[in-house]
Structure formats: C-alpha cells, structure tokens
Design an enzyme around this catalytic site. Structure first.
Site, PDB file in Angstrom:
ATOM      1  N   PHE A 150       0.816  -1.064   0.153  1.00 43.13           N
ATOM      2  CA  PHE A 150       0.098  -0.063  -0.024  1.00 43.13           C
ATOM      3  C   PHE A 150       1.053   1.297   0.074  1.00 43.13           C
ATOM      4  O   PHE A 150       0.357   2.289  -0.612  1.00 43.13           O
ATOM      5  CB  PHE A 150      -0.990   0.111   1.305  1.00 43.13           C
ATOM      6  CG  PHE A 150      -0.206   0.308   2.437  1.00 43.13           C
ATOM      7  CD1 PHE A 150      -0.228   1.743   2.801  1.00 43.13           C
ATOM      8  CD2 PHE A 150       0.179  -0.561   3.435  1.00 43.13           C
ATOM      9  CE1 PHE A 150       0.514   2.113   4.026  1.00 43.13           C
ATOM     10  CE2 PHE A 150       1.114  -0.061   4.651  1.00 43.13           C
ATOM     11  CZ  PHE A 150       1.165   1.028   4.878  1.00 43.13           C
ATOM     12  N   CYS A 282       9.527   1.684   3.546  1.00 46.93           N
ATOM     13  CA  CYS A 282      10.567   0.748   4.065  1.00 46.93           C
ATOM     14  C   CYS A 282      11.878   1.195   3.954  1.00 46.93           C
ATOM     15  O   CYS A 282      12.680   0.633   4.863  1.00 46.93           O
ATOM     16  CB  CYS A 282      10.403  -0.246   3.012  1.00 46.93           C
ATOM     17  SG  CYS A 282      10.932   0.304   1.247  1.00 46.93           S
ATOM     18  N   GLU A 382       9.273  -4.315  13.206  1.00 48.31           N
ATOM     19  CA  GLU A 382       8.938  -3.106  12.233  1.00 48.31           C
ATOM     20  C   GLU A 382       7.747  -2.535  12.722  1.00 48.31           C
ATOM     21  O   GLU A 382       6.769  -3.194  12.895  1.00 48.31           O
ATOM     22  CB  GLU A 382       8.775  -3.623  10.678  1.00 48.31           C
ATOM     23  CG  GLU A 382       8.743  -2.571   9.743  1.00 48.31           C
ATOM     24  CD  GLU A 382       8.440  -2.924   8.467  1.00 48.31           C
ATOM     25  OE1 GLU A 382       7.828  -3.796   8.136  1.00 48.31           O
ATOM     26  OE2 GLU A 382       9.115  -2.394   7.566  1.00 48.31           O
TER      27      GLU A 382
END
Ligand code: NAD
Length: 497
Positions: A150, A282, A382
């Site tokens: 996304f 990321c 994460e």
C-alpha cells in the site's frame, strides 16, 4: 453507490463477477471511496491467459518499438503527474508533496525502461577458439506477476511492469487492496500510451488471488514488495513451483550519528526520515544510534520532533498524513504500549493526537523512545509508524555491531564529518543501501534497489540492470562457419562483397 473498481484483462476494463467485495476508505475520514472486487478463480485464469496470448506477438516486437511505448508512457505520466498525485493523496492520505514524490520516483523508472535497447544487450567475444565466435542475447520469460504494497501505490507498480514489459514480457499486476485507485490510473494511462491489449492486466484481491498466481503453470516470474510474512510465503511457494521470485520485505533502518556530524542536519534529517510519510516507508529511519557525545543531541531531537504534526493531504503545514487504516493504527498503538511496558522511556507519545475537523482519521503523533534495548519488542519488530527509537553507544565499532546484529538489511545511514569513519561504515555494514549524510538512500533507477538479509529474498533486485536480468533469460551462442572454400571461390566472393 461507491465506485466499483474494474479488472483490466486483455485490454478491457471489465466488472468483476465476484461476490466478495472489499471497501477502500479514505484514511483521513473513513469515507468509502470505492468497492474493490476479490477476483474469482476464473478471472485470475482469464488474466493469465490474456497475458500468455499477448506474449506471442509482444516478444517479437522490435526493441525500439518497445522503447517507444515507454517514451509515450513517460510523457503521459508526466502530463498527468499532479492529477495522479492528488488521487494518491486521497487514497493513502499522504501529503501532496509526498504523493508527488511517489509518482515522480515511478516516472524515473519508466524513463529507465525506455533505455531497454542498451540495458538488455548481450555480450560478444570474437575468436573464443580458432574461427569461433561467442555471443549472447537476452530474451523475455513470458508472463510475469507483480504483487505490491500500500505504501507506494505509484512508485512500486512502476518499479515492476514497465521494465518487465520493455524486456518483452507480459504482466499481471495485483496491487494492494488498500489503495488500488492509483495503480488502476497507471494502467489506464499505459493503455492510452498505446500498449497493445493483454500486455498488462490488473486483478484485485488478497492472499487467495495471490496464491492462485504463485502456482499458475504459465507464470514465469514473481516480483513482490510487502511485509516479511507475506514475502517469505511468496518466495517459498513461488520457488517451490520453480518460478523466479524477487521478494522485497520489511525493514528496521538505523541512522548512526557521530559526535562530529553537522548538528542541525543530523536532527532535521532524523525527524524527516522517521516521521515523514507517517513512518510508512520501507526506508524510513526507525532507530537513531547516537555515538558518544552525540547523545547530547537527544533534547534537541525531542524538541524538533514535537513540532511536527500530522494533517490532511492539502494542509501545507502538515508534516505527514494518517496511517493507512484503523488496523494499522491499532497495531502501532499496541507496540507503543508494549514499549512502555517493557521499560523504554517514552519521551514523546503521539497516541492521542487529534486533527481538527477530521475526528475519524488514523492519526498518530510523532513518538520518541529513549533507553531502548535490543531485546525490546519495539526494537525487534518493524513498527511502520511515526515512531523513532534512540539507542546510545560508545563508539563506531559498537554502532556497526548493533546494526549488523539486526536481522534486517534494507537501508542505513551515517552522519559524520569524517571520511575515514564513513568509509569504515560503508565497508563493514551488512546493509544493502547506505547513505552518508543522506538519510534515505534510495538508489536512482540506473542502479538497483538492493536490500539485503531479511529485507529481501531472492538474487536479482528491482530496477536497473539487475531487473533486466531478472525479467530475461540469457541465450549464449557459440558459432563457427565453414566458409573457407566459399571465401576462396571467386564467384562466391562476389556475393560476399
Ligand atoms: P503486505 O505484505 O500486507 O501486502 C503486500 C501485498 O501482498 C498486498 O498486495 C497484499 O494483498 C499481499 N499479501 C498480503 N499478505 C499476503 C499473504 N499472506 N499471501 C499472499 N499475499 C499477501 O504489506 P503492506 O502492509 O501492504 O506494506 C507494508 C510492508 O511492505 C512493510 O513491511 C514494508 O517494510 C514493506 N515494504 C518493503 C519495501 C522494500 O523495498 N523492502 C518497500 C515498500 C514496502
């Protein structure tokens, strides 16, 4: 009734016949902006069959023609850049500036795809034995699949299908079910650029749809970007079915700050790289490693972070937008609570932030933790939110050991004025993308996006020369011609002239 997103199969936008629908929500308001079909098995099959059929002609299409399609596509994307960015903001909540960056980074990959003729050239060597030459070509694989996350709905699909198609393949894209509108617009513009029917299909859905693609006998290669759990499943299942797979997964990126770093630059970049895009990148910096006296930066860092606030996409003062979904927000809130429970020092807590006029948005304020240790859940997982952890170490060797002990290896950066320290860091660090006084070192498309360790499963990375190798086979020819007599024959030499 909300807009129903179609599928793109064989050059036509077709309504799905599925009975399973998902809602696409605006993350700042929860308003339903579209209904998304989970494609049926027959629709997935039709998409792969259409891609296979189109491959027969497309693989014979001359390289310059393939390059020209990319040039036309690049021009159309540039023309529609702002429109796509606005759509992206609405679909993801990203600030307009951030959305523009997402689109632009994708356009840069399309530019690179237009260089396909030189990128995909093989090698030659004359006289590998007496009178024998050796040369290689690259040839396309067939049907390639892309499964995208996304958080970059323009850039990441554009990492994949333009280069794969420029190489002579055809493509089935399965975008994130959370923000599919931008990938659909990219597909419409690709068709408008003159892409022959069947080059690109777009189908929607979640794991069930992906699983059908992973085992489909006509699928040759799979590109994936997303979470670790999905990446491991996709890599294992795809390779088990003897397909080529490149899977880009999660991250935990550290920024090491040495005492000689430019103070203001270090602070500004730490703030921007950690909370920008709500930390949903990321390559976001999620851990600040303050070395020696650099620990004195902490109060200034805290003050700078406290000034940033989330907001609506077209608010020029907003530092970033909402998280993508209420589920994503709940997950980050749970991790923040876990960090406190495990004893980290919560210096800024964004859990209760509000944005005036948007009570239902998935807002989260900047959150800063000090006193973090590597056994804490907030360090091991994460977080994917606007949360920065701070760890203090005594020297550069300790910082390097810390980063190398983390299982991820997507990106890292070092801020220092010392060339020798930077050189040592770039050499010893076990991370695939390193910034020196650059916080988010995403390589431009003439290089490749080279995450390592648990941030990547596979061998050949996204875009650049590595992607061309991923999307092609190499055919090597060793040739000898028995033409001595023909050359000596006076009649034949006339023909040869
Ligand atoms: P996600 O893994 O939930 O979804 C990514 C895609 O995989 C979607 O299309 C989804 O439908 C599909 N999917 C999800 N679970 C699946 C399963 N079990 N089996 C098959 N398919 C599945 O990821 P996300 O939440 O959309 O994106 C965020 C994640 O992506 C973060 O972990 C982030 O670090 C990562 N990411 C990595 C990179 C990189 O280059 N390394 C880049 C961007 C995002």
């Amino acid at each position: 009734m909300a807009y129903q997103v179609p599928l793109l199969i064989g050059g036509k936008m077709v309504p799905s016949r599925t009975e399973q629908w998902l809602e696409v929500n605006n993350p700042a308001t929860q308003k339903v902006i579209a209904r998304l079909p989970c494609a049926t098995e027959a629709e997935v099959e039709a998409a792969v069959v259409a891609a296979s059929a189109a491959f027969v002609e497309w693989k014979e299409t001359p390289v310059p023609e393939r390059a020209r399609l990319m040039l036309r596509y690049q021009a159309l994307l540039k023309e529609h850049h702002d429109e796509i960015a606005c759509l992206l903001s609405r679909d993801t909540g990203k600030t307009l500036e951030d959305a523009k960056g997402d689109v632009w980074r994708g356009i840069e990959v399309v530019e690179q795809a237009a260089n396909i003729a030189s990128l995909s050239m093989g090698e030659t060597q004359e006289n590998v034995a007496r009178g024998v030459d050796c040369y290689s070509f690259t040839q396309p694989l067939g049907v390639c699949v892309g499964i995208t996350p996304f958080n970059f709905p323009a850039m990441i699909p554009l990492w994949m299908f333009p280069l794969a198609i420029a190489c002579g393949n055809t493509f089935v894209l399965k975008p994130s079910e959370q923000d599919p509108l931008v990938p659909m617009r990219l597909a419409e513009l690709f068709m408008a650029a003159g892409a022959p029917d069947g080059l690109l299909q777009v189908i929607h859905g979640g794991k069930e749809v992906v699983d059908l693609l992973l085992v489909h006998p006509q699928v040759r290669a799979i590109s994936f970007v997303g979470s670790v759990a999905a990446g491991q499943h996709i890599y294992r299942t795809g390779t088990d079915h003897l397909k080529r797979v490149q899977a880009f997964a999660g991250a935990k990126n550290h920024m090491v700050v040495l005492p000689d770093a430019n103070r203001q630059q270090a602070i500004n970049n730490l703030v921007g790289a950690s909370v920008g895009a709500a930390g949903q990148r990321c390559m976001a910096i999620s851990v600040a490693v303050l070395v020696g006296e650099a620990r004195e930066l902490l109060p200034e860092l805290q003050a700078a972070m406290a000034k940033v606030r989330p907001g609506i996409w077209n608010d020029p003062d907003a530092g970033y937008g909402p998280l993508i979904s209420p589920a994503a927000k709940t997950r980050v809130l749970q991790l923040i609570a876990e960090g406190k429970r495990e004893g980290a020092d919560c210096l800024l807590d964004g859990s209760h932030v509000r944005v005036s006029g948007y009570p239902d948005g998935n807002w989260l304020g900047p959150t800063l933790f000090g006193g973090v240790t590597t056994d804490m859940t907030i360090y091991k997982e994460e977080i994917f939110g606007p949360v920065l952890l701070v760890i203090m170490v005594d020297n550069l060797d300790e910082a390097i050991a810390l980063v190398n002990a983390n299982p991820y290896g997507n990106g890292t950066s070092i801020f220092t004025a010392s060339g020798a320290a930077a050189r040592k860091y770039q050499h010893e660090i076990q991370v695939g993308q390193v910034g020196i006084n650059v916080p988010i070192p995403v390589p431009l498309p003439f290089f490749s996006f080279t995450g390592w360790r648990n941030s990547f499963y596979g061998d050949l990375h996204a875009y650049g020369k590595q992607a061309v190798r991923f999307y092609t086979e190499t055919k090597t020819i060793t040739a000898r011609w028995f033409d001595d007599e023909a050359v000596a024959d006076p009649n034949m030499s006339i023909h040869l002239k």
